[in-house]
Design a protein around this motif. Structure first.
Motif, PDB file in Angstrom:
ATOM      1  N   ILE A  85       0.833  -1.202   0.000  1.00 47.12           N
ATOM      2  CA  ILE A  85       0.000   0.000   0.000  1.00 47.12           C
ATOM      3  C   ILE A  85       0.864   1.247   0.000  1.00 47.12           C
ATOM      4  CG2 ILE A  85      -1.661   1.325   1.350  1.00 47.12           C
ATOM      5  CD1 ILE A  85      -2.892  -1.179   2.239  1.00 47.12           C
ATOM      6  N   SER A  86       1.967   1.174   0.676  1.00 43.70           N
ATOM      7  CA  SER A  86       2.780   2.370   0.729  1.00 43.70           C
ATOM      8  C   SER A  86       3.591   2.532  -0.555  1.00 43.70           C
ATOM      9  CB  SER A  86       3.657   2.333   1.972  1.00 43.70           C
ATOM     10  OG  SER A  86       4.973   2.178   1.641  1.00 43.70           O
ATOM     11  N   PRO A  89       0.865   4.043  -4.270  1.00 40.94           N
ATOM     12  CA  PRO A  89       0.472   5.419  -4.598  1.00 40.94           C
ATOM     13  C   PRO A  89       1.578   6.272  -5.198  1.00 40.94           C
ATOM     14  CG  PRO A  89      -0.351   4.808  -2.445  1.00 40.94           C
ATOM     15  CD  PRO A  89       0.538   3.709  -2.887  1.00 40.94           C
ATOM     16  N   VAL A 127      -4.180  10.772  -4.699  1.00 38.61           N
ATOM     17  CA  VAL A 127      -3.499   9.480  -4.668  1.00 38.61           C
ATOM     18  C   VAL A 127      -2.373   9.487  -3.632  1.00 38.61           C
ATOM     19  CG1 VAL A 127      -2.127   7.859  -5.981  1.00 38.61           C
ATOM     20  CG2 VAL A 127      -4.104   8.944  -7.030  1.00 38.61           C
ATOM     21  N   LEU A 130      -3.133   8.599  -0.140  1.00 34.96           N
ATOM     22  CA  LEU A 130      -3.380   7.200   0.245  1.00 34.96           C
ATOM     23  C   LEU A 130      -2.174   6.563   0.926  1.00 34.96           C
ATOM     24  CD1 LEU A 130      -5.236   5.884  -2.909  1.00 34.96           C
ATOM     25  CD2 LEU A 130      -6.197   6.319  -0.660  1.00 34.96           C
ATOM     26  N   GLU A 131      -1.024   7.147   0.678  1.00 34.34           N
ATOM     27  CA  GLU A 131       0.197   6.535   1.172  1.00 34.34           C
ATOM     28  C   GLU A 131       0.173   6.363   2.680  1.00 34.34           C
ATOM     29  OE1 GLU A 131       3.700   8.815   0.716  1.00 34.34           O
ATOM     30  OE2 GLU A 131       4.857   7.188   1.591  1.00 34.34           O
ATOM     31  N   TYR A 133      -1.956   5.251   4.502  1.00 37.52           N
ATOM     32  CA  TYR A 133      -2.493   3.964   4.946  1.00 37.52           C
ATOM     33  C   TYR A 133      -1.389   2.926   5.105  1.00 37.52           C
ATOM     34  CZ  TYR A 133      -7.245   5.536   4.449  1.00 37.52           C
ATOM     35  OH  TYR A 133      -8.404   6.214   4.625  1.00 37.52           O
ATOM     36  N   CYS A 155       1.344   9.652  10.694  1.00 32.17           N
ATOM     37  CA  CYS A 155      -0.012   9.970  10.253  1.00 32.17           C
ATOM     38  C   CYS A 155      -0.345  11.421  10.522  1.00 32.17           C
ATOM     39  CB  CYS A 155      -0.992   9.168  11.070  1.00 32.17           C
ATOM     40  SG  CYS A 155      -1.470   7.759  10.255  1.00 32.17           S
TER      41      CYS A 155
END
Lengths: 328, 589
Positions: A85-86, A89, A127, A130-131, A133, A155
């Motif tokens: 996930i990281s 994006p 986009v 989203l990183e 997450y 975060c």
């Protein structure tokens, strides 16, 4: 036939961009270590290849062969998901980033971008957001206190710096009357926006440093306090995913700085091919990132938040106001 | 107040409770009843004419098999009047003694150490736990009947047989109510438990910082209770590097102890050597020749620079500015080269000897040292530009971890940590030893008491040290580098051993047996880079010390951590540690 050709072209471009981005960390780590070395009165890597050029390859091999360790108490699914996930994006962002205008090859017009969206800037911010997450999943799933603290910090940091960052580019959008990066660059053919938007650039750059989690804003992985922050428990390739993503984010921020404020591939005085100009400018910003890293200490968590909310946010708002007055 | 007046005053106030008063090697010693110790200490601290506001050292001594068996020794110092006093209290095996933690905060860890090593119980101590040995360790290592090798168990296969354990070394559980002191971090067990009834409750998180951690500068473990990023409590757990220096020293001859002292503060070995040599020389009543004194002072100042360089680079590094450390390492390299030139070793120099130094300076040393003195001050400018004027560094250190002057004295801090809080005390100037009274130098004092001031003190002290080295190089006379006493030191001319029977015999005796030191006790301390480094040596007249107590400044400095870390951020604790400058090898002895 035409459709097939178009699809093939796009696929080829995507493959090339992805390949470049995947390979990019290799020269970048080498550069970073060399720059660090020379700033710190040492030589940096010297053993593997000429002046250590193959060092990143050796490092990569090492990472590949390392044991892939998952802590017993980790949430295995999330733990495996987080690096991906990281990683994704920052790559997807490059769909909307142009590297130049277009050129003709065998009579066909080939554009130097994958897609020219009319909401390109929005897409990038959406986009890139989203990183976070990946970071929070990584920190949470590790079930380790250091990782958790690191990911919480990260975060908070990413969210609070995305706001001034978003505001800081509004000035540029107002001037260019477009959100398409292509239009923004073309609008800077005569004067770069950094001339009109020094404040906007400053806010964008500082927020960008924070977004890329580089010193002086690398709190998430402040090795002095938290070991390695949110990726403390990661090893091997999963760890390197985080590293690659970090480098790609750094490149993204540099590219955005150049496109939004420094005229993209528009040259200045010396006539060079546009792509070379572009690469030179991006290179300069990447160097700046590295230079900062080996000069400054890092801020403390609360100081960082204070800068984000109490300094950068008002500045970016003021910038919008000023730009509005300027246009009117 | 003169000594007779002082004695009279004490006698009048505590009539009949002071059993003995005598002067030993220049220090007034009072032997008192243990019942009055708390009252006496408070009187000594608060009485306007005495003002013994600084507890230098507190230690236990075991006189087994004599009775009463133990003795607790207090070394007091008065910062306003610059004089010292020793208090001694005998107590039997099952007796306890009142704690003086209420008088001097610094007694906290001292008393824990005495409890850990001798099993002496201090009544009224707020937190009497083992400090070096782990919870559950059985026996008291520094007692005379505890074997150096320890007792056999799973971790120590070479120890003595358990069956031979004497009653006095009985398992800790037999000692009664003190066997299981309350653990500090009981939250460990409870933190994981789900709140009852499914309700969500906030609990402080506990975090283990160390013993393996990049910023704890060695094997220091900090148990933090966190409320978000704020530290509620901190409990330093030390002893991971405990080597039992004091126990080992009791089995070595006086000369053999030197290598042990090297391993205390391993950044500034010459100063440890010097402090120990001075203590033994005090017992012997001798003094090193002038040239040797100059060499020792010079070495100590070199090592002071080397120690300060490391920490003044390490503090910015812990805050993220890695480059500063690499810069300071560059200059430290020059110092290590100088040390290597003199002693042949870069780290564990063991250069001092009782009555002088091992060998004279090598050829070409003076030129190299002068070159260093020329180059180094210019390099400091680099650090100041890189670090001291950096806004981010200022923001991380200014106003962070403030220690007031009173707190600093109460906690027994030393060196730059004390002077950074505005206490103008430097033993090089106030109680000069060796040839410091012939040198002209400033004492650096800063008033803020925060991390930045402590750091700046070190930066400025390095400049002062360079000046001292320059003066030493200029003033150093020619002459012998060790005393001409064949029964203590090797002959000045080594060739003599080959021609003179007498010299050969002495050489053999000194090398094989060491030398005898007259019965007595002496405390001698120097201004080491980290603070007051003291050696308290008791001799029973043999070749081996009966008791060696190291007053390790890092150990005392580290104690201040809990005070300044409270209610700070996690990130700040790194700055505290970097500014307190503990060397774990010295902390753990």
């Amino acid at each position: 036939m035409e459709l097939a050709l178009a699809v093939a072209l796009i696929t080829a471009k995507v493959v090339i961009v992805t390949a470049i981005l995947l390979i990019l960390p290799i020269p970048l780590t080498w550069l970073e270590r060399k720059i660090a070395g020379h700033i710190q009165q040492r030589l940096g890597p010297m053993r593997v290849g000429w002046h250590g050029v193959l060092q990143p390859v050796a490092d990569g091999l090492k990472l590949l062969t390392k044991e892939d360790n998952i802590p017993v108490e980790a949430d295995r699914r999330l733990f495996k998901l987080a690096p991906i996930i990281s990683l994704v994006p920052p790559f997807v962002v490059f769909v909307a980033i142009p590297f130049g205008d277009s050129f003709s090859l065998l009579g066909a017009e080939i554009t130097l971008y994958i897609s020219d969206m009319n909401v390109g800037l929005l897409f990038i911010f959406a986009v890139a957001g989203l990183e976070v997450y990946g970071v929070i999943f990584g920190g949470w799933a590790s079930n380790s206190k250091y990782a958790l603290l690191g990911s919480l910090r990260c975060c908070a940091q990413l969210i609070s710096y995305e706001i001034p960052m978003g505001f800081s580019v509004i000035g540029v959008v107002m001037l260019a009357q477009s959100m398409s990066l292509l239009d923004i660059v073309n609008a800077q053919a005569d004067v770069w926006y950094v001339v009109y938007q020094p404040l906007g650039f400053f806010v964008f750059f500082v927020a960008g440093l924070a977004e890329a989690q580089r010193i002086p804003f690398d709190l998430a992985e402040a090795e002095g306090e938290l070991g390695a922050g949110f990726h403390t428990e990661y090893s091997g390739m999963r760890f390197s995913f985080f590293m690659i993503s970090e480098y790609v984010v750094m490149v993204t921020i540099s590219v955005l700085c150049v496109i939004l404020f420094f005229g993209g591939w528009n040259g200045f005085l010396i006539p060079l091919p546009p792509l070379i100009w572009f690469i030179l400018k991006v290179g300069f910003f990447i160097y700046l990132f590295m230079w900062f890293r080996f000069t400054f200490p890092r801020y403390r968590y609360d100081q960082l938040m204070a800068i984000g909310w109490k300094v950068l946010l008002p500045l970016s708002l003021a910038n919008i106001l000023l730009t509005g007055l300027f246009i009117v | 107040m003169s000594e007779p007046d002082f004695r009279a005053r004490i006698e009048e106030r505590f009539a009949g409770r002071v059993r003995e008063a005598y002067s030993s090697h220049g220090m007034l010693t009072l032997v008192v009843d243990k019942e009055i110790i708390g009252e006496l200490c408070r009187f000594l601290k608060e009485d306007g004419d005495n003002r013994f506001d600084y507890l230098s050292d507190l230690c236990g001594v075991d006189y087994h098999p004599d009775t009463p068996r133990f003795e607790v020794v207090y070394h007091l110092y008065s910062i306003p009047h610059r004089h010292r006093l020793r208090l001694k209290c005998r107590l039997g095996e099952d007796e306890s003694i009142p704690s003086v933690t209420a008088v001097w905060g610094t007694a906290g860890w001292h008393e824990r150490e005495a409890y850990d090593m001798y099993g002496i119980v201090f009544d009224g101590h707020p937190d009497l736990r083992r400090i070096y040995m782990w919870e559950g360790f059985e026996g008291y290592p520094l007692r005379k009947d505890f074997p150096v090798r320890g007792y056999k168990d799973d971790y120590n296969p070479f120890g003595e047989e358990e069956a031979e354990r004497p009653a006095s070394q009985a398992r800790a559980s037999a000692a009664g109510q003190h066997s299981k002191p309350p653990r500090f971090h009981q939250s460990i067990a409870t933190a994981r438990v789900e709140p009852e009834g499914g309700a969500r409750a906030t609990k402080e998180m506990f975090l283990n910082l160390g013993p393996q951690h990049p910023s704890t500068h060695g094997v220091l473990q900090l148990v933090l209770d966190l409320e978000g990023e704020i530290i509620e409590r901190v409990d330093p757990i030390i002893g991971y590097l405990h080597r039992g220096t004091e126990k080992l020293a009791e089995g070595f001859t006086y000369t053999q102890v030197f290598p042990l002292t090297d391993r205390l503060d391993y950044l500034c070995q010459p100063s440890n050597n010097q402090a120990y040599a001075l203590a033994v020389e005090k017992l012997l009543g001798i003094e090193a020749p002038e040239r040797a004194q100059y060499i020792r002072v010079m070495m100590t100042e070199l090592s002071r620079i080397s120690g300060h360089l490391l920490i003044s680079g390490a503090l910015p590094m812990d805050l993220g500015a890695l480059t500063a450390l690499l810069y300071t390492m560059r200059e430290r390299e020059m110092i290590l080269d100088l040390l290597e030139m003199i002693t042949g070793a870069r780290m564990h120099t063991s250069y001092c000897r009782v009555g002088g130094v091992r060998e004279d300076l090598p050829e070409g040393f003076v030129e190299r040292a002068e070159e260093f003195c020329r180059i180094f001050p210019r390099r400091i400018v680099d650090y100041e530009r890189l670090v001291a004027e950096n806004r981010m560094f200022l923001k991380r250190t200014r106003g962070i971890g403030v220690i007031s002057a009173e707190n600093a004295i109460d906690l027994g801090l030393g060196g730059p940590n004390l002077r950074g809080s505005g206490v103008d005390w430097d033993m090089r100037r106030d109680n000069p030893y060796e040839i410091y009274d012939r040198l002209d130098f400033d004492v650096i004092v800063r008033d803020g008491g925060d991390c930045y001031d402590r750091w700046e003190c070190r930066m400025e002290e390095m400049k002062v040290s360079v000046k001292i080295i320059e003066q030493c190089l200029r003033q150093m006379p020619d002459g012998p580098v060790k005393v001409d006493m064949p029964e203590i030191a090797f002959p000045l001319d080594k060739q003599l051993v080959k021609s003179s029977m007498e010299a050969l015999i002495h050489h053999f005796k000194v090398a094989a047996h060491g030398f005898k030191v007259p019965k007595g006790e002496a405390y001698s301390s120097i201004e080491a880079p980290k603070g007051e480094l003291g050696f308290y040596i008791i001799s029973d007249g043999s070749e081996k010390p009966f008791r060696v107590k190291v007053r390790a400044p890092s150990f005392i400095n580290l104690q201040a951590l809990h005070l300044i870390a409270k209610n700070g951020y996690i990130a700040d604790i790194i700055a505290f540690l970097g500014s307190l400058d503990p060397v774990m090898a010295e902390v753990d002895k």
